[in-house]
Design a protein around this motif. Structure first.
Motif, PDB file in Angstrom:
ATOM      1  N   ALA A   1       4.539  12.643   0.788  1.00 48.34           N
ATOM      2  CA  ALA A   1       3.506  11.823   1.445  1.00 48.34           C
ATOM      3  C   ALA A   1       3.834  10.344   1.274  1.00 48.34           C
ATOM      4  CB  ALA A   1       2.134  12.147   0.858  1.00 48.34           C
ATOM      5  N   LEU A   2       4.183   9.952   0.064  1.00 49.80           N
ATOM      6  CA  LEU A   2       4.503   8.550  -0.214  1.00 49.80           C
ATOM      7  C   LEU A   2       5.666   8.083   0.646  1.00 49.80           C
ATOM      8  CD1 LEU A   2       4.006   6.007  -1.874  1.00 49.80           C
ATOM      9  CD2 LEU A   2       5.511   6.965  -3.643  1.00 49.80           C
ATOM     10  N   ASP A   3       6.681   8.907   0.788  1.00 45.67           N
ATOM     11  CA  ASP A   3       7.827   8.559   1.621  1.00 45.67           C
ATOM     12  C   ASP A   3       7.386   8.266   3.055  1.00 45.67           C
ATOM     13  OD1 ASP A   3      10.776   8.452   2.157  1.00 45.67           O
ATOM     14  OD2 ASP A   3      10.267  10.165   3.439  1.00 45.67           O
ATOM     15  N   ARG A   4       6.515   9.110   3.591  1.00 47.39           N
ATOM     16  CA  ARG A   4       6.040   8.904   4.968  1.00 47.39           C
ATOM     17  C   ARG A   4       5.239   7.612   5.085  1.00 47.39           C
ATOM     18  NH1 ARG A   4       8.468  13.654   3.999  1.00 47.39           N
ATOM     19  NH2 ARG A   4       8.713  14.939   5.846  1.00 47.39           N
ATOM     20  N   TYR A   5       4.330   7.397   4.137  1.00 45.50           N
ATOM     21  CA  TYR A   5       3.498   6.191   4.188  1.00 45.50           C
ATOM     22  C   TYR A   5       4.334   4.922   4.034  1.00 45.50           C
ATOM     23  CZ  TYR A   5      -0.590   9.247   3.702  1.00 45.50           C
ATOM     24  OH  TYR A   5      -1.560  10.215   3.881  1.00 45.50           O
ATOM     25  N   GLU A   6       5.321   4.962   3.155  1.00 46.28           N
ATOM     26  CA  GLU A   6       6.170   3.780   2.975  1.00 46.28           C
ATOM     27  C   GLU A   6       6.994   3.491   4.223  1.00 46.28           C
ATOM     28  OE1 GLU A   6       6.749   3.665  -1.871  1.00 46.28           O
ATOM     29  OE2 GLU A   6       8.261   4.711  -0.663  1.00 46.28           O
ATOM     30  N   HIS A   7       7.536   4.541   4.848  1.00 46.86           N
ATOM     31  CA  HIS A   7       8.295   4.334   6.084  1.00 46.86           C
ATOM     32  C   HIS A   7       7.405   3.776   7.197  1.00 46.86           C
ATOM     33  CE1 HIS A   7      11.579   6.606   4.239  1.00 46.86           C
ATOM     34  NE2 HIS A   7      12.328   6.000   5.126  1.00 46.86           N
ATOM     35  N   LYS A   8       6.167   4.179   7.228  1.00 49.10           N
ATOM     36  CA  LYS A   8       5.210   3.696   8.224  1.00 49.10           C
ATOM     37  C   LYS A   8       4.663   2.320   7.843  1.00 49.10           C
ATOM     38  CE  LYS A   8       2.538   4.195  11.839  1.00 49.10           C
ATOM     39  NZ  LYS A   8       3.031   4.222  13.178  1.00 49.10           N
ATOM     40  N   ARG A   9       4.892   1.924   6.612  1.00 46.64           N
ATOM     41  CA  ARG A   9       4.351   0.688   6.025  1.00 46.64           C
ATOM     42  C   ARG A   9       2.823   0.748   5.939  1.00 46.64           C
ATOM     43  NH1 ARG A   9       9.031  -1.257   8.618  1.00 46.64           N
ATOM     44  NH2 ARG A   9      10.361  -2.423   7.192  1.00 46.64           N
ATOM     45  N   ASN A  10       2.339   1.946   5.653  1.00 50.65           N
ATOM     46  CA  ASN A  10       0.908   2.162   5.446  1.00 50.65           C
ATOM     47  C   ASN A  10       0.646   1.902   3.957  1.00 50.65           C
ATOM     48  OD1 ASN A  10      -1.691   3.174   5.058  1.00 50.65           O
ATOM     49  ND2 ASN A  10      -1.415   4.810   6.561  1.00 50.65           N
ATOM     50  N   LEU A  11       0.442   0.646   3.627  1.00 50.92           N
ATOM     51  CA  LEU A  11       0.362   0.213   2.237  1.00 50.92           C
ATOM     52  C   LEU A  11      -0.851   0.771   1.504  1.00 50.92           C
ATOM     53  CD1 LEU A  11       1.464  -3.500   2.722  1.00 50.92           C
ATOM     54  CD2 LEU A  11       2.881  -1.497   2.200  1.00 50.92           C
ATOM     55  N   VAL A  12      -1.955   0.890   2.190  1.00 49.73           N
ATOM     56  CA  VAL A  12      -3.175   1.402   1.557  1.00 49.73           C
ATOM     57  C   VAL A  12      -2.983   2.845   1.119  1.00 49.73           C
ATOM     58  CG1 VAL A  12      -5.614   1.967   1.938  1.00 49.73           C
ATOM     59  CG2 VAL A  12      -4.690  -0.202   2.770  1.00 49.73           C
ATOM     60  N   MET A  13      -2.499   3.677   2.024  1.00 52.03           N
ATOM     61  CA  MET A  13      -2.301   5.084   1.677  1.00 52.03           C
ATOM     62  C   MET A  13      -1.175   5.249   0.661  1.00 52.03           C
ATOM     63  SD  MET A  13      -4.740   6.659   2.993  1.00 52.03           S
ATOM     64  CE  MET A  13      -4.195   8.313   2.565  1.00 52.03           C
ATOM     65  N   ALA A  14      -0.136   4.439   0.757  1.00 51.03           N
ATOM     66  CA  ALA A  14       0.947   4.510  -0.224  1.00 51.03           C
ATOM     67  C   ALA A  14       0.413   4.228  -1.626  1.00 51.03           C
ATOM     68  CB  ALA A  14       2.060   3.528   0.143  1.00 51.03           C
ATOM     69  N   GLU A  15      -0.449   3.251  -1.746  1.00 47.71           N
ATOM     70  CA  GLU A  15      -1.009   2.934  -3.065  1.00 47.71           C
ATOM     71  C   GLU A  15      -1.916   4.049  -3.577  1.00 47.71           C
ATOM     72  OE1 GLU A  15      -1.354   1.279  -6.581  1.00 47.71           O
ATOM     73  OE2 GLU A  15       0.016   0.601  -5.006  1.00 47.71           O
ATOM     74  N   ARG A  16      -2.680   4.666  -2.696  1.00 44.42           N
ATOM     75  CA  ARG A  16      -3.528   5.797  -3.105  1.00 44.42           C
ATOM     76  C   ARG A  16      -2.674   6.949  -3.628  1.00 44.42           C
ATOM     77  NH1 ARG A  16      -8.030   6.011   1.753  1.00 44.42           N
ATOM     78  NH2 ARG A  16      -8.959   3.999   1.257  1.00 44.42           N
TER      79      ARG A  16
END
Length: 159
Positions: free
Chosen positions: A126-141
């Motif tokens: 999940a973190l990999d996907r969020y980081e690639h998308k630059r979804n910082l909020v979800m990456a931090e969660r």
């Protein structure tokens, strides 16, 4: 309160042209009500019935919500099966946030089943996907959830 949540969830699902987010939010809100055992199964059934068969996001979302329902009941095998189906539905797409959400739900299901190592692996996906998308909020969660699953590694990394 549960009945009102169900009505709102149904309204959002049927009336919004971009119902995916509302399905997710509505299902989550319903999961937090005291009457969740009574209303969530009906809500999931309705969501599955109304989901467009050609809409990949809707097909993944009803599986994710149903997986969370089964997980909350301690039905871990069925919850995992549905969560993995949701991941499989989304993996061929370029919908990185939706993929991250599906992997996050799979991780939650695995964590609830006491399978912390597998949950951490799913959270890393999940973190990999969020980081690639630059979804910082979800990456931090997700980082927070990983830290909860691996407190000793987090402590070791900060010393």
């Amino acid at each position: 309160a549960g009945g009102a949540q169900l009505e709102r969830w149904c309204f959002l699902l049927t009336c919004n042209l971009q119902g995916q987010a509302e399905v997710r939010l509505g299902g989550g809100a319903l999961a937090q009500t005291g009457a969740q055992q009574q209303y969530r199964p009906r809500a999931v059934q309705l969501g599955r019935k109304l989901a467009n068969q050609q809409d990949i996001a809707s097909q993944a979302l009803w599986r994710q919500v149903k997986a969370l329902v089964h997980s909350s009941r301690g039905e871990h095998v069925e919850a995992e099966r549905l969560a993995r189906e949701a991941v499989a539905v989304l993996e061929p797409t370029d919908a990185l946030t939706a993929q991250g959400d599906a992997f996050g739900d799979l991780a939650g299901v695995l964590a609830a089943a006491g399978r912390a190592d597998e949950a951490a692996t799913a959270f890393e996906q999940a973190l990999d996907r969020y980081e690639h998308k630059r979804n910082l909020v979800m990456a931090e969660r997700v980082r927070t959830r990983l830290a909860e699953l691996r407190p000793s590694e987090t402590a070791a990394g900060t010393s």
